[in-house]
Scaffold this motif. Structure first.
Motif, PDB file in Angstrom:
ATOM      1  N   UNK A   6     -18.798  28.212  52.709  1.00 42.45           N
ATOM      2  CA  UNK A   6     -19.355  29.564  52.823  1.00 42.45           C
ATOM      3  C   UNK A   6     -19.474  29.985  54.282  1.00 42.45           C
ATOM      4  N   UNK A   7     -19.866  29.069  55.169  1.00 39.76           N
ATOM      5  CA  UNK A   7     -19.990  29.384  56.588  1.00 39.76           C
ATOM      6  C   UNK A   7     -18.628  29.706  57.202  1.00 39.76           C
ATOM      7  N   UNK A   8     -17.602  28.927  56.858  1.00 38.46           N
ATOM      8  CA  UNK A   8     -16.263  29.183  57.382  1.00 38.46           C
ATOM      9  C   UNK A   8     -15.712  30.507  56.859  1.00 38.46           C
ATOM     10  N   UNK A   9     -16.028  30.853  55.626  1.00 34.79           N
ATOM     11  CA  UNK A   9     -15.571  32.111  55.039  1.00 34.79           C
ATOM     12  C   UNK A   9     -16.212  33.294  55.762  1.00 34.79           C
ATOM     13  N   UNK A  10     -17.493  33.203  56.118  1.00 35.05           N
ATOM     14  CA  UNK A  10     -18.176  34.282  56.834  1.00 35.05           C
ATOM     15  C   UNK A  10     -17.561  34.525  58.208  1.00 35.05           C
ATOM     16  N   UNK A  11     -17.163  33.466  58.885  1.00 32.57           N
ATOM     17  CA  UNK A  11     -16.583  33.598  60.222  1.00 32.57           C
ATOM     18  C   UNK A  11     -15.104  33.956  60.178  1.00 32.57           C
ATOM     19  N   UNK A  12     -14.511  33.936  58.976  1.00 32.50           N
ATOM     20  CA  UNK A  12     -13.110  34.309  58.848  1.00 32.50           C
ATOM     21  C   UNK A  12     -12.158  33.166  59.120  1.00 32.50           C
ATOM     22  N   UNK A  13     -12.640  31.945  59.112  1.00 33.20           N
ATOM     23  CA  UNK A  13     -11.789  30.793  59.392  1.00 33.20           C
ATOM     24  C   UNK A  13     -11.229  30.142  58.123  1.00 33.20           C
ATOM     25  N   UNK A  14     -11.700  30.561  56.967  1.00 34.88           N
ATOM     26  CA  UNK A  14     -11.213  29.980  55.708  1.00 34.88           C
ATOM     27  C   UNK A  14     -11.116  31.081  54.656  1.00 34.88           C
ATOM     28  N   UNK A  15     -10.250  30.868  53.700  1.00 32.28           N
ATOM     29  CA  UNK A  15     -10.087  31.815  52.601  1.00 32.28           C
ATOM     30  C   UNK A  15     -11.180  31.567  51.556  1.00 32.28           C
ATOM     31  N   UNK A  16     -11.702  32.625  50.952  1.00 29.88           N
ATOM     32  CA  UNK A  16     -12.721  32.427  49.914  1.00 29.88           C
ATOM     33  C   UNK A  16     -12.126  31.719  48.692  1.00 29.88           C
ATOM     34  N   UNK A  17     -12.944  30.920  48.034  1.00 31.56           N
ATOM     35  CA  UNK A  17     -12.506  30.182  46.850  1.00 31.56           C
ATOM     36  C   UNK A  17     -12.535  31.129  45.654  1.00 31.56           C
ATOM     37  N   UNK A  18     -11.432  31.151  44.911  1.00 31.43           N
ATOM     38  CA  UNK A  18     -11.368  31.997  43.723  1.00 31.43           C
ATOM     39  C   UNK A  18     -12.016  31.267  42.551  1.00 31.43           C
ATOM     40  N   UNK A  19     -12.761  32.021  41.763  1.00 26.38           N
ATOM     41  CA  UNK A  19     -13.381  31.458  40.572  1.00 26.38           C
ATOM     42  C   UNK A  19     -12.315  31.296  39.488  1.00 26.38           C
ATOM     43  N   UNK A  20     -12.442  30.263  38.687  1.00 25.71           N
ATOM     44  CA  UNK A  20     -11.492  30.039  37.596  1.00 25.71           C
ATOM     45  C   UNK A  20     -11.648  31.161  36.578  1.00 25.71           C
ATOM     46  N   UNK A  21     -10.521  31.751  36.198  1.00 29.11           N
ATOM     47  CA  UNK A  21     -10.550  32.848  35.245  1.00 29.11           C
ATOM     48  C   UNK A  21     -10.632  32.306  33.826  1.00 29.11           C
ATOM     49  N   UNK A  22     -11.446  32.949  33.028  1.00 31.40           N
ATOM     50  CA  UNK A  22     -11.567  32.575  31.626  1.00 31.40           C
ATOM     51  C   UNK A  22     -10.629  33.478  30.851  1.00 31.40           C
ATOM     52  N   UNK A  23      -9.628  32.872  30.193  1.00 27.14           N
ATOM     53  CA  UNK A  23      -8.697  33.703  29.440  1.00 27.14           C
ATOM     54  C   UNK A  23      -9.099  33.731  27.975  1.00 27.14           C
ATOM     55  N   UNK A  24      -8.919  34.881  27.380  1.00 24.93           N
ATOM     56  CA  UNK A  24      -9.272  35.048  25.977  1.00 24.93           C
ATOM     57  C   UNK A  24      -8.190  34.431  25.112  1.00 24.93           C
ATOM     58  N   UNK A  25      -8.605  33.638  24.145  1.00 28.22           N
ATOM     59  CA  UNK A  25      -7.661  32.979  23.249  1.00 28.22           C
ATOM     60  C   UNK A  25      -7.388  33.909  22.070  1.00 28.22           C
ATOM     61  N   UNK A  26      -6.187  34.481  22.037  1.00 30.58           N
ATOM     62  CA  UNK A  26      -5.845  35.425  20.976  1.00 30.58           C
ATOM     63  C   UNK A  26      -4.937  34.801  19.932  1.00 30.58           C
ATOM     64  N   UNK A  27      -4.738  33.483  19.976  1.00 28.75           N
ATOM     65  CA  UNK A  27      -3.834  32.850  19.021  1.00 28.75           C
ATOM     66  C   UNK A  27      -4.481  32.669  17.649  1.00 28.75           C
ATOM     67  N   UNK A  28      -5.792  32.859  17.546  1.00 32.71           N
ATOM     68  CA  UNK A  28      -6.485  32.666  16.281  1.00 32.71           C
ATOM     69  C   UNK A  28      -6.891  34.005  15.679  1.00 32.71           C
ATOM     70  N   UNK A  29      -5.948  34.903  15.564  1.00 32.57           N
ATOM     71  CA  UNK A  29      -6.257  36.206  14.979  1.00 32.57           C
ATOM     72  C   UNK A  29      -6.374  36.081  13.473  1.00 32.57           C
TER      73      UNK A  29
END
Length: 62
Positions: A6-29
Motif C-alpha cells: 500500500x505504501x509503494x502504491x501511494x508513492x507511485x512505485x508499484x502497481x495496485x493489486x487487482x481484486x479477484x473477479x467473481x464470475x457468475x456461473x451461468x452453466x446451471x440454468x
C-alpha cells in the motif's frame, strides 16, 4: 499501519493489486418444462401402433 504494498502504491512505485473477479456461473440454468399434448403422450407410449396376432401360424394385423 499500512502494508508495504500500500505504501509503494501511494508513492507511485508499484502497481495496485487487482481484486479477484467473481464470475457468475451461468452453466446451471433452469430448463423449461416441455408441455406435451394427449396425442403426443399416446404416441410416445406406443398406443397408436399396429397390433399383431398369430392366427394359424401366420401373423395378422389387428
Amino acid at each position: 499501519m499500512k502494508t508495504l504494498q500500500e505504501q509503494l502504491t501511494e508513492k507511485g512505485l508499484a502497481q495496485p493489486i487487482k481484486q479477484a473477479e467473481v464470475k457468475n456461473d451461468t452453466s446451471f440454468r433452469k430448463k423449461r418444462e416441455e408441455k406435451l399434448t394427449d396425442r403426443e403422450w399416446r404416441e410416445l407410449m406406443g398406443m397408436n401402433r399396429d397390433r399383431y396376432k398369430r392366427v394359424g401360424g401366420a401373423f395378422r394385423r389387428r
